[in-house]
Design an enzyme around this catalytic site. Sequence first.
Site, mmCIF file in Angstrom:
data_model
loop_
_atom_site.group_PDB
_atom_site.id
_atom_site.type_symbol
_atom_site.label_atom_id
_atom_site.label_comp_id
_atom_site.label_asym_id
_atom_site.label_seq_id
_atom_site.Cartn_x
_atom_site.Cartn_y
_atom_site.Cartn_z
ATOM 1 N N SER A 54 5.060 2.665 3.716
ATOM 2 C CA SER A 54 3.696 2.955 4.178
ATOM 3 C C SER A 54 3.739 4.025 5.272
ATOM 4 O O SER A 54 4.822 4.342 5.795
ATOM 5 C CB SER A 54 3.058 1.683 4.740
ATOM 6 O OG SER A 54 3.711 1.330 5.954
ATOM 7 N N ASP A 90 3.232 4.266 -0.106
ATOM 8 C CA ASP A 90 2.181 3.257 -0.242
ATOM 9 C C ASP A 90 0.953 3.692 0.565
ATOM 10 O O ASP A 90 1.071 4.013 1.757
ATOM 11 C CB ASP A 90 2.745 1.924 0.296
ATOM 12 C CG ASP A 90 1.881 0.733 -0.041
ATOM 13 O OD1 ASP A 90 1.156 0.780 -1.054
ATOM 14 O OD2 ASP A 90 1.957 -0.276 0.705
ATOM 15 N N HIS A 91 -0.203 3.697 -0.062
ATOM 16 C CA HIS A 91 -1.473 4.023 0.628
ATOM 17 C C HIS A 91 -1.468 5.360 1.373
ATOM 18 O O HIS A 91 -1.810 5.405 2.565
ATOM 19 C CB HIS A 91 -1.868 2.912 1.611
ATOM 20 C CG HIS A 91 -2.196 1.622 0.937
ATOM 21 N ND1 HIS A 91 -3.371 1.420 0.249
ATOM 22 C CD2 HIS A 91 -1.494 0.478 0.810
ATOM 23 C CE1 HIS A 91 -3.378 0.197 -0.270
ATOM 24 N NE2 HIS A 91 -2.244 -0.395 0.052
ATOM 25 N N GLU A 124 -6.394 4.854 -6.628
ATOM 26 C CA GLU A 124 -7.046 3.546 -6.443
ATOM 27 C C GLU A 124 -8.545 3.663 -6.631
ATOM 28 O O GLU A 124 -9.195 4.572 -6.111
ATOM 29 C CB GLU A 124 -6.738 2.965 -5.047
ATOM 30 C CG GLU A 124 -7.411 1.599 -4.819
ATOM 31 C CD GLU A 124 -6.952 0.845 -3.574
ATOM 32 O OE1 GLU A 124 -5.764 0.962 -3.209
ATOM 33 O OE2 GLU A 124 -7.781 0.145 -2.974
ATOM 34 N N GLY A 151 -2.405 -8.780 3.447
ATOM 35 C CA GLY A 151 -2.159 -9.672 4.576
ATOM 36 C C GLY A 151 -1.929 -11.113 4.165
ATOM 37 O O GLY A 151 -1.805 -11.432 2.972
ATOM 38 N N SER A 160 0.852 -10.848 -2.393
ATOM 39 C CA SER A 160 1.755 -11.875 -1.850
ATOM 40 C C SER A 160 1.160 -13.256 -2.103
ATOM 41 O O SER A 160 -0.059 -13.445 -2.026
ATOM 42 C CB SER A 160 1.955 -11.670 -0.344
ATOM 43 O OG SER A 160 2.912 -10.652 -0.114
ATOM 44 N N ILE A 204 4.186 -6.275 -2.996
ATOM 45 C CA ILE A 204 4.482 -7.433 -2.139
ATOM 46 C C ILE A 204 5.034 -6.955 -0.798
ATOM 47 O O ILE A 204 6.057 -6.265 -0.755
ATOM 48 C CB ILE A 204 5.492 -8.372 -2.837
ATOM 49 C CG1 ILE A 204 4.866 -8.945 -4.127
ATOM 50 C CG2 ILE A 204 5.935 -9.498 -1.898
ATOM 51 C CD1 ILE A 204 5.837 -9.680 -5.025
ATOM 52 N N SER A 259 3.607 -8.879 2.569
ATOM 53 C CA SER A 259 3.435 -10.011 3.496
ATOM 54 C C SER A 259 4.476 -11.114 3.274
ATOM 55 O O SER A 259 4.980 -11.702 4.247
ATOM 56 C CB SER A 259 2.029 -10.605 3.369
ATOM 57 O OG SER A 259 1.081 -9.640 3.747
HETATM 58 O O1 G3H Z 1 -0.798 -2.473 2.214
HETATM 59 C C1 G3H Z 1 -0.266 -2.478 3.322
HETATM 60 C C2 G3H Z 1 1.181 -2.776 3.426
HETATM 61 O O2 G3H Z 1 1.383 -4.149 3.620
HETATM 62 C C3 G3H Z 1 1.811 -1.939 4.505
HETATM 63 O O3 G3H Z 1 1.446 -2.397 5.761
HETATM 64 O O4 G3H Z 1 0.730 -0.339 6.983
HETATM 65 O O5 G3H Z 1 1.463 -2.385 8.217
HETATM 66 O O6 G3H Z 1 3.132 -0.982 6.981
HETATM 67 P P1 G3H Z 1 1.711 -1.461 7.070
HETATM 68 P P1 13P Z 2 0.451 -8.140 0.573
HETATM 69 O O1 13P Z 2 -0.090 -8.029 1.971
HETATM 70 O O2 13P Z 2 -0.287 -9.168 -0.206
HETATM 71 O O3 13P Z 2 1.911 -8.334 0.541
HETATM 72 O O4 13P Z 2 0.153 -6.730 -0.158
HETATM 73 C C1 13P Z 2 1.010 -5.636 0.015
HETATM 74 C C2 13P Z 2 0.463 -4.388 -0.544
HETATM 75 O O5 13P Z 2 -0.480 -4.354 -1.312
HETATM 76 C C3 13P Z 2 1.130 -3.134 -0.154
HETATM 77 O O6 13P Z 2 0.465 -2.026 -0.646
HETATM 78 ZN ZN ZN Z 3 -1.649 -2.193 -0.767
#
Ligand code: G3H
Ligand code: 13P
Ligand code: ZN
Length: 311
Positions: free
Chosen positions: A50, A82-83, A134, A181, A216, A257, A259
Amino acid sequence: MPIITSTEMLKQAYQGKYAVGAFNVNNLEIIQGITEAAQEVSAPLILQVSEGARKYAKHIYLMKLIEAAEIDTDLPICVHLDHGEDFEICKSCIDGGFTSVMIDGSKHSFEENIKITAEVVKYAHDRGVVVEGELGRLAGIEDDVNVSEEDAAFTRPDEVEEFVSRTGVDSLAIAIGTSHGAYKFKPGQTPRLRFDILEEISKRLPGFPIVLHGASSVVPEYVKIINANGGSMSDAIGIPEDMLREAARMSVCKINIDSDLRLGMTAGVREHLSKHPTHFDPRQYLAPGRANIKALVKHKLINVLGCDGKA
Ligand code: G3H
Ligand code: 13P
Ligand code: ZN
């Protein structure tokens, strides 16, 4: 085996009616726990980073750790952003060796989302990198953006064909009731996913890989250990694993996954330090965290995602 894109992995997953695990990585112990588990059961992997992870550990450290894991395990590994919130971060990750990026334009209007996603797709595809888009918004934390339940919205099936054809994305993340989360449902609420929406989307996009974020299951065993060792997470509740198995049998080919990994690590560290209050060598308390992650990932790969033996 070099670091690869997710194209072949997701194609195989679609045909085989299973899903590839996409696990968030932030440090050495997390990467080792995940990759050791995948090696033991011979599973393909998507390791995702991320924006927060890049800020915490620096892009180069994570990239090199993942390269080391790839050499150590000889697994097919895809490295994914990610994101990604804008073109710049996607470009930086593509230039820095990632084989896959997510451009998360879900907070924008439909037209704006198409515009920025198509821009990223052009840059990525010219360089052999794949892109996840997305549509729809999950409740919870998306990086630093906190999406309230009122702002969350299920994906509209009538938008997916136009989005995919106009952007050229390789996979699509959708919102069907999961959230980021450890607190995905209110206490007493029955967890529910909109499989009807997923089915409708699958019909409109035959053969196309769908991605599930916020997946998760908030492993109760780890929540219990955390609560028994000074933590306070009683209301944590996740997605039941049978629902994830069902999604993997349908068109969901990538399941995210994070969390659960955090819970495993925290449970290991807390339990160790409670039992050994005099310990102060990080290796002593990080090792049980890493061991929990390994056990958890092995369980997910075999019993939830069904991707063991598919490397
Ligand atoms: O979707 C979010 C992921 O769990 C990444 O979380 O931005 O705190 O690294 P983070
Ligand atoms: P969780 O918080 O359910 O693990 O989701 C993680 C996620 O979607 C990361 O992009
Ligand atoms: Zn996500």
